[in-house]
Design an enzyme around this catalytic site. Structure first.
Site, PDB file in Angstrom:
ATOM      1  CG  ASN A 195      53.192   0.765 -13.242  1.00  0.00           C
ATOM      2  OD1 ASN A 195      52.796   1.918 -13.043  1.00  0.00           O
ATOM      3  ND2 ASN A 195      54.473   0.485 -13.475  1.00  0.00           N
ATOM      4  CB  SER A 197      53.292   4.203 -10.341  1.00  0.00           C
ATOM      5  OG  SER A 197      53.443   3.630  -9.063  1.00  0.00           O
ATOM      6  CD  GLU A 198      53.961   2.593 -16.266  1.00  0.00           C
ATOM      7  OE1 GLU A 198      55.150   2.430 -16.591  1.00  0.00           O
ATOM      8  OE2 GLU A 198      53.059   1.770 -16.557  1.00  0.00           O
ATOM      9  CG  ASP A 264      59.736  -5.796 -20.341  1.00  0.00           C
ATOM     10  OD1 ASP A 264      59.136  -4.740 -20.620  1.00  0.00           O
ATOM     11  OD2 ASP A 264      60.940  -5.842 -20.045  1.00  0.00           O
TER      12      ASP A 264
END
Length: 476
Positions: A195, A197-198, A264
């Site tokens: 995502n 942020s990651e 997921d």
């Protein structure tokens, strides 16, 4: 982009990663505790749902894919509850039980559809536990087409480079839902799905679209990834590959209630689609649509095939009603049958639409839930009716038919008979007007062989396109 679902039942996927139990305590709250400024919740419902890598596996199973699941659990009642949860959807887990560690549990207290607090029960697994899990999972690689590494930084996925290399050497795609600031751990993966942020935790702050693309391509080159799919909340998704232009996919969520498990859902839909033979852009569009469905649900949830078909129809317009192409109609028909709708089909030239046609089409529609009208194109009408026909071009004839309340779909065909298109679509009921015998109706044999029915309906006497044309000419 045209988006349709591949044959999910052909997908064979292995999910390896951090499994956990998502536990929900639910009840009303109407007062503040006298002991502290916190609400008092009277629990009246307790629910356990598989989470993390287990939720990925359940999403794949719900879509119809064949899935194997490997993960680390303790030797406790929570492990038993997690096992029952995945078995309920036909997933037989390959657990590695660790005696001195608890099965990871995330307990959420909910009231009025709002999460009040989350309590985590966990201890990180040791490096040797991860090594044993990955080694155990190697034996499963020969039976799958895609592997998902679901990493929640709980210890199940420690150093997967050798496992990734072995899988790729066997021709198995490896998809990674990453965690942490070191993507070198996933070197050589087919696709990673961070995502925003990651992604920024690894590459630094992204200042523009061009900056995002530059940094994504830098990661591709550095770690030998085939592709990166960055999920961007309300901005949708961006797919970056080494040898093709970037692909931006806008978000399709209408209402967001809970983002739990959305990542997921993305990777499970990607894995199932790719394992079923979909191309990567199509798989990303399917995953984006699936995520839009799941964030509209409360808590850790899955997306069914029917929900996905309906969402794709809504957002990609591939099964709308009216005048459609043959491919669009095939997709729309699949959706209708999954909903349990009875589909009726008829055909004709419909050169000058008259009261007899309208009455006939009403009769046909009354025999089912949906009505398809296949229309001869202009060249076909000319071959059948002769010079001077059709009076109206095919696009005009189809537009008029599509405007009738009885008609759901109108599709053209170019042959002298509709046998080929009927054999492809295979409606539940094929109808024809006039004095035909059932055995003489084009496409009838194919419909009957597939378990359908063929029926002859009557036309109103004295009304026909030919008679109307002759009457007009006689008055001139």
């Amino acid at each position: 982009m045209k988006v349709s679902l591949p044959a999910f039942e052909k997908a064979k996927v292995l999910v390896v990663g951090d499994v956990m139990l998502d536990r929900y305590w639910v009840g009303p709250t109407g007062r503040i505790s006298p002991e502290a400024p916190v609400p008092v919740v009277k629990i009246n419902q307790v629910e356990d749902r598989p989470g993390g890598a287990a939720n990925v596996a359940l999403n794949i199973a719900t879509l119809g894919g064949q899935v194997q699941l490997a993960g680390l659990v303790g030797e406790d009642d929570t492990a038993k509850a997690l096992t029952l949860g995945v078995q309920a959807l036909g997933v037989e887990p390959q657990w590695l039980n660790i005696a001195d560690k608890p099965t990871i549990t995330k307990l959420r207290v909910l009231s009025r559809n709002q999460q009040l607090i989350r309590l985590d029960f966990e201890e990180s697994f040791d490096k040797q536990d991860s090594a044993r899990l990955l080694k155990q999972s190697e034996a499963l690689l020969d039976s799958v087409d895609v592997v998902v590494l679901s990493d929640y930084a709980k210890g199940a996925i420690d150093k997967p480079q050798d496992f990734i290399a072995l899988a790729r050497a066997k021709g198995v795609k490896v998809l990674v839902d990453p965690k942490g600031s070191d993507f070198s751990r996933y070197h050589g993966a087919s696709l990673i799905t961070p995502n925003m942020s990651e992604f920024e935790a690894v590459v630094g702050a992204v200042t523009s679209e061009a900056d995002l693309l530059e940094k994504a391509r830098g990661l591709l080159n550095k770690h030998q990834f085939d592709a990166i799919l960055v999920t961007r909340s309300e901005k949708g998704m961006t797919l970056v590959t080494a040898n093709a232009p970037e692909l931006h996919i806008p978000t399709v969520a209408r209402e967001v209630y809970d983002v739990t498990g959305a990542g997921d859902t993305v990777i499970s839909a990607l894995a199932t689609s790719l394992a079923a033979g979909a191309e990567l852009p199509q798989a990303c569009a399917i995953a984006n649509t699936a995520a839009g469905v799941v964030v509209g649900k409360l808590g850790t949830s899955t997306v069914s095939r029917i929900e996905l078909i309906e969402a794709l129809a809504l957002h990609h317009g591939e099964s709308g009603f009216g005048v459609v192409s043959e491919d669009q109609l095939a997709y729309a028909l699949e959706q209708a049958k999954l909903r349990g709708e009875r589909v009726v089909m008829t055909n004709g030239c419909f050169d000058i639409l008259h009261a007899g046609h309208v009455s006939y089409l009403k009769q046909a529609k009354a025999l089912g839930d949906r009505l398809i009208v296949a229309v001869n194109d202009d060249a076909s009408v000319k071959r059948l009716k002769g010079e001077g026909r059709p009076v109206n071009q095919v696009d005009r004839r189809m537009a008029v038919l599509a405007g009738l309340a009885a008609v759901d779909w109108v599709v053209p065909f170019s042959e002298d008979t509709p046998q080929r298109i009927i054999a492809r679509l295979l409606p539940d009921l094929l109808v024809k007007g006039g004095d035909y015998k059932v055995e003489d109706i084009a496409g009838g044999a194919e419909v009957i062989a597939a378990g359908g029915q063929v029926q002859v309906l009557g036309f109103e006497d004295g009304i026909s396109t030919t008679a109307i044309i002759q009457n007009i000419m006689a008055k001139q």
